[in-house]
Design an enzyme around this catalytic site. Structure first.
Site, PDB file in Angstrom:
ATOM      1  N   CYS A  85      -7.508 -15.199  -0.778  1.00 51.61           N
ATOM      2  CA  CYS A  85      -6.392 -14.475  -0.357  1.00 51.61           C
ATOM      3  C   CYS A  85      -6.278 -14.054   1.128  1.00 51.61           C
ATOM      4  CB  CYS A  85      -6.583 -13.037  -1.235  1.00 51.61           C
ATOM      5  SG  CYS A  85      -7.049 -13.463  -2.884  1.00 51.61           S
ATOM      6  N   CYS A 208      -2.192  -4.880 -12.513  1.00 48.53           N
ATOM      7  CA  CYS A 208      -2.565  -6.268 -12.099  1.00 48.53           C
ATOM      8  C   CYS A 208      -1.363  -6.627 -11.209  1.00 48.53           C
ATOM      9  CB  CYS A 208      -2.553  -7.147 -13.137  1.00 48.53           C
ATOM     10  SG  CYS A 208      -4.078  -6.569 -14.150  1.00 48.53           S
ATOM     11  N   LYS A 334       1.635  -5.752  -5.832  1.00 49.59           N
ATOM     12  CA  LYS A 334       2.339  -5.427  -7.145  1.00 49.59           C
ATOM     13  C   LYS A 334       3.569  -5.819  -7.201  1.00 49.59           C
ATOM     14  CE  LYS A 334       1.389  -3.078 -10.150  1.00 49.59           C
ATOM     15  NZ  LYS A 334       1.746  -3.916 -11.238  1.00 49.59           N
ATOM     16  N   HIS A 338       1.496 -12.415  -5.863  1.00 46.65           N
ATOM     17  CA  HIS A 338       0.456 -12.882  -4.816  1.00 46.65           C
ATOM     18  C   HIS A 338       0.573 -14.388  -4.855  1.00 46.65           C
ATOM     19  CE1 HIS A 338      -2.861 -12.995  -2.209  1.00 46.65           C
ATOM     20  NE2 HIS A 338      -3.881 -12.841  -3.450  1.00 46.65           N
TER      21      HIS A 338
END
Lengths: 394, 478
Positions: A85, A208, A334, A338
């Site tokens: 990430c 998530c 959010k 991602h």
């Protein structure tokens, strides 16, 4: 630290694709979308790029090929990293270091990820190196461990804990609603979060972030020539990058409520930037909210909230758009989803525009901001990067 | 050297059972009474046999074991030594390992040869572990009668709990119950032919011969332990031999079912748990012939943990779906789900067997920090290769944190517990949970390690460990 990077390099142009389920776009299209916006913003010609720092985790091609092929940048070095990430931030940090070293005057950091060509909704089964030890490990399954332990350690009931996390999701959705490039535009309530399906207890669907496609890019130059390129360059004030030894799942004594890599990377960045009290001195922050609980953990590890006390800050709206320290004002992971390698530069894109006063929707534009922070946190989780920017020297 | 005999016994009943009525409801039919035990999706005869042997080793010195026999008609590999795998999971070292297969008498064949080997002085302590999870055609009565279970017995010449007085074996070439190579399901010939010319004939012959060989009369036998594939054959057999029904060992057909090659040792274990010193037990098992043993129970029988079977029966979960029953057994392919990101390799599995199969952690000799798996560099002091290993499953663990993931598991059982566990030394483990209900998983809940089948990547069975709410160690090994 031998010498801080503070005010030695500047960002003079940035680009960011629309994030979302871009079934209409290839990785190449996403790269082009972000890179050409950045060229245009920096008012440069592609031929001025001397090196490329590329963050990506899941492209079929390896090395710098996806960027070289898409952008036709011929004969220059391309350094790719796959630091989970944090790949976008690692690309940014390496680009800054290259310019600060004096070897290059103008480089591009670009992060891009195409997650939606797999043929299935998720990210596949299992993580890690071993065929059996983490054969069913998932991201929600790992980050959910933080929530369970935090609630247990600080004596929160499941309901109290879940409501606290829900407020973070509600805040980010309210922000993302005002962000055209975000994946999701949906206003939600605490009850919506609590009543949505449970993904990995205690995390629900709205705790998530989603999987999406996206790309983002930054043009970085020497600070002393930045003003010649535009009147409002954004200066790099400091960075931090840290990885924890031993995957937290197997690390003896690991608390699961605080991550040494988060603490260390933020402290290093503060030290470079000359920040003593981040809660007061940071005006806006984009932090890693792959799950609501990740953002919660970061509040405390970054010193935005006192240890074990973030709940009152969350309840009081301290991190909301009108609060003392707005966090994830563009909606965060959010609302953007991602696309792993793209996220760090996407977050930095928001900070860059907030500090310039050029946010794409004036309703989201903060006033009187001069210091902003972006952060990604990834791996099992294990690895954190922090970048601090300012709109003036000094 | 004392008289050869049984020196320990253990059993294992899988966590799941299914009411027979659920199986018949799948066909809109009336079912038989009772429940049958069912393997979880991560169990097979190897993992069952491991569990029974681990239970059996609880009262023994593991290091004294010099042979392990594995017996099953449902071993996962057609070619490969399951005994080598099971003995490694049990952390046995330098043992003779052999497989016994293809016949429901495999367990007693192994037991008899273990007795002979110890009597001959070839081995000091032989662990015989037997397991079965056989499949009968869907909709048959056998599907209802069969049950999945395992049982083990250790054989030796010291501290014997049941001395061997006599053993007789018969052989009968008869195609009564068989499974062709590559088939999923067993075949059974016409019922009266099977019963009269197979089971009854051979059992009577072997039992009479064994009693005579021991120099005893039927009246002097305190318990008759007969295998049976249904609710009544053992009782018909007893009647034929004029044995009072109360002298016939309970067959657990109502709770477990007919567990094939594991049944003889399972029933022997059950009988030993109730036996008094001086009792004489007769064990007879069928499968293309019969093996009949006569034992005399000694004072040492008190060493056996009284809850060896009850701890499993008292801690079970009900399976309510015929679909899951079929899918857990690999008879029905549910949604295959997303592909694995990870790759497997036989070389890696072999290289890492101290972690994957033996489940070792390391304890730093310099600073004492314990880590799992074995770590060459110490997290605490950076010492290199300066450690001793320990076997993690010897310790109970407590949940430090957990997530109950509703989507991480297989499509036929999506719920998966991600468990961060800690043992008394502070070692941290990340394991998946198995055999659990949601409410079992809490911070500080006690768990134990269990050896399980993980997947078949690289076209072999990949085994590893999971944690489950305590079943085996409760009042037992610890």
């Amino acid at each position: 630290m031998a010498e801080s990077i503070k005010d030695r390099v500047a960002i003079v142009g940035m680009g960011c694709s629309k994030f979302g389920e871009r079934f209409d776009c290839s990785l190449s299209d996403l790269i082009i979308e972000a890179a050409y916006e950045a060229y245009h913003d920096a008012r440069i010609d592609p031929s001025q790029i001397e090196a490329v720092y590329f963050g990506n985790v899941r492209a079929n091609q390896i090395a710098g090929n996806p960027v070289a092929d898409a952008l036709k940048l011929n004969g220059i070095p391309m350094f790719r990293n796959s630091n989970w990430c944090c790949s976008g931030h690692v690309a940014l940090i390496n680009a800054c270091l290259a310019v600060a070293s004096g070897v290059y005057d103008c480089v591009m950091a670009i992060g891009a990820e195409k997650l939606k060509d797999t043929g299935f909704g998720g990210l596949g089964i299992g993580r890690g190196d071993s065929a059996v030890m983490e054969n069913r490990r998932t991201a929600p399954g790992s980050f959910g461990l933080i929530a369970t332990r935090y609630f247990s350690q600080y004596g929160l009931s499941m309901d109290e804990g879940r409501r606290m996390l829900a407020k973070i999701a509600v805040k980010n959705h309210a922000n993302g609603f005002l962000t055209p490039k975000a994946h999701f535009h949906k206003l939600i309530s605490v009850e919506d979060v609590l009543n949505s399906s449970i993904i990995a207890f205690p995390l629900t669907l709205f705790d998530c972030c989603g999987n999406s496609d996206g790309a983002s890019a930054a043009i970085i130059t020497r600070a002393d020539i930045a003003r010649g390129m535009r009147t409002d360059p954004i200066y790099v004030k400091g960075f931090g990058s840290a990885i924890d030894s031993t995957m937290p799942h197997f690390r003896p004594g690991f608390s699961w409520t605080s991550f040494p890599s988060l603490v260390k990377s933020s402290h290093d960045a503060y030290a470079m930037a000359g920040i003593r009290n981040p809660r007061e001195e940071i005006d806006v922050a984009e932090v890693h909210d792959c799950f609501s609980v990740t953002e919660m953990c970061i509040y405390e590890d970054f010193g935005f909230s006192a240890r074990g006390k973030c709940r009152s800050d969350i309840e009081e709206g301290f991190f909301e758009r009108t609060g003392g320290l707005p966090v994830n004002i563009d909606g965060g992971l959010k609302c953007f989803g991602h696309p792993v390698g793209a996220s760090g530069i996407r977050m930095t894109y928001e900070i860059y525009h907030q500090l310039q006063g050029t946010v794409d929707n004036p309703e989201r534009q903060l006033k009187n901001v001069s210091r902003g922070l972006s952060n990604t946190f990834g791996g099992p989780p294990q690895f954190s990067c922090v970048l601090i920017l300012g709109n003036e020297k000094g | 050297m004392g008289k050869t005999g049984i020196i320990s016994a253990g059993a294992y009943i899988p966590y799941y059972y299914i009411p027979r009525a659920v199986l018949s409801a799948g066909w809109d039919a009336k079912g038989s009474k009772g429940n049958r035990s069912v393997i979880n999706f991560d169990e097979d005869s190897v993992t069952l046999a491991f569990e029974a042997a681990e239970d059996c080793l609880g009262i023994l010195d593991r290091e004294k074991t010099d042979a392990l026999f594995f017996a099953s008609t449902t071993a996962p590999y057609a070619e490969k030594a399951h005994s080598a795998l099971v003995s490694t999971a049990l952390d046995l070292k330098d043992v003779f390992a052999a497989d016994f297969a293809q016949c429901t008498k495999a367990g007693t064949s192994a037991l008899r040869l273990a007795m002979d080997a110890c009597s001959a002085g070839s081995f000091n302590q032989v662990v015989v572990t037997s397991a079965d999870c056989r499949n009968a055609f869907p909709k048959t009565s056998q599907e209802q009668m069969f049950g999945d279970a395992a049982a083990a017995a250790a054989v030796g010449t010291e501290h014997v709990i049941a001395e061997l007085d006599a053993v007789v074996s018969t052989t009968n070439e008869i195609t009564d119950i068989w499974r062709n190579a590559g088939d999923q399901y067993i075949n059974i010939a016409e019922a009266r032919f099977v019963t009269n010319h197979g089971y009854m004939t051979e059992m009577v012959k072997a039992i009479k011969a064994a009693v005579a060989k021991a120099g005893l009369s039927f009246e002097q036998i305190d318990k008759f332990i007969f295998t049976t594939s249904n609710m009544k054959d053992h009782l018909t057999l007893a009647k034929k031999l004029k044995i009072q029904p109360e002298k016939v060992q309970n067959t657990f057909m109502m709770e477990v079912g007919y567990c094939g090659a594991a049944q003889p040792l399972f029933l022997l274990t059950a009988a030993l748990l109730e036996a008094k010193p001086g009792d004489r037990l007769l064990l007879a098992a069928y499968g293309n012939g019969a093996d009949a043993f006569v034992f005399t129970v000694t004072d040492e029988v008190s060493k056996l943990k009284k809850n060896t079977i009850s701890k499993y029966l008292e801690n079970r979960g009900e399976l309510r779906s015929y679909g899951q029953f079929l899918s857990f057994r690999g008879l029905l392919q549910a949604d295959p789900g997303q592909p694995y990101n990870i790759k497997s390799s036989t070389a890696a599995e072999w290289r890492l067997q101290d972690t994957y199969i033996r489940c070792y952690g390391s304890r730093c000799k310099k600073c004492g920090l314990t880590m799992f798996p074995v770590n060459r560099v110490c997290e605490g002091c950076h010492s290199l290769d300066d450690y001793e290993t320990f076997r993690a499953p010897d310790y109970k663990v407590k949940v430090f944190s957990y997530t109950l993931d509703n989507y991480a598991g297989r499509s036929d059982f999506p719920l998966l517990g991600h468990i961060i566990a800690e043992d008394e030394m502070g070692t941290r483990y990340y394991m998946n949970s198995t055999d659990f209900m949601r409410e079992d998983i809490q911070v500080d809940a006690e768990m134990e390690f269990t050896f399980r089948k993980i997947h078949n990547l690289a076209n072999f069975v990949n085994y590893y460990w999971k944690v489950r709410p305590v079943r085996r160690m409760k009042g037992g090994n610890d």
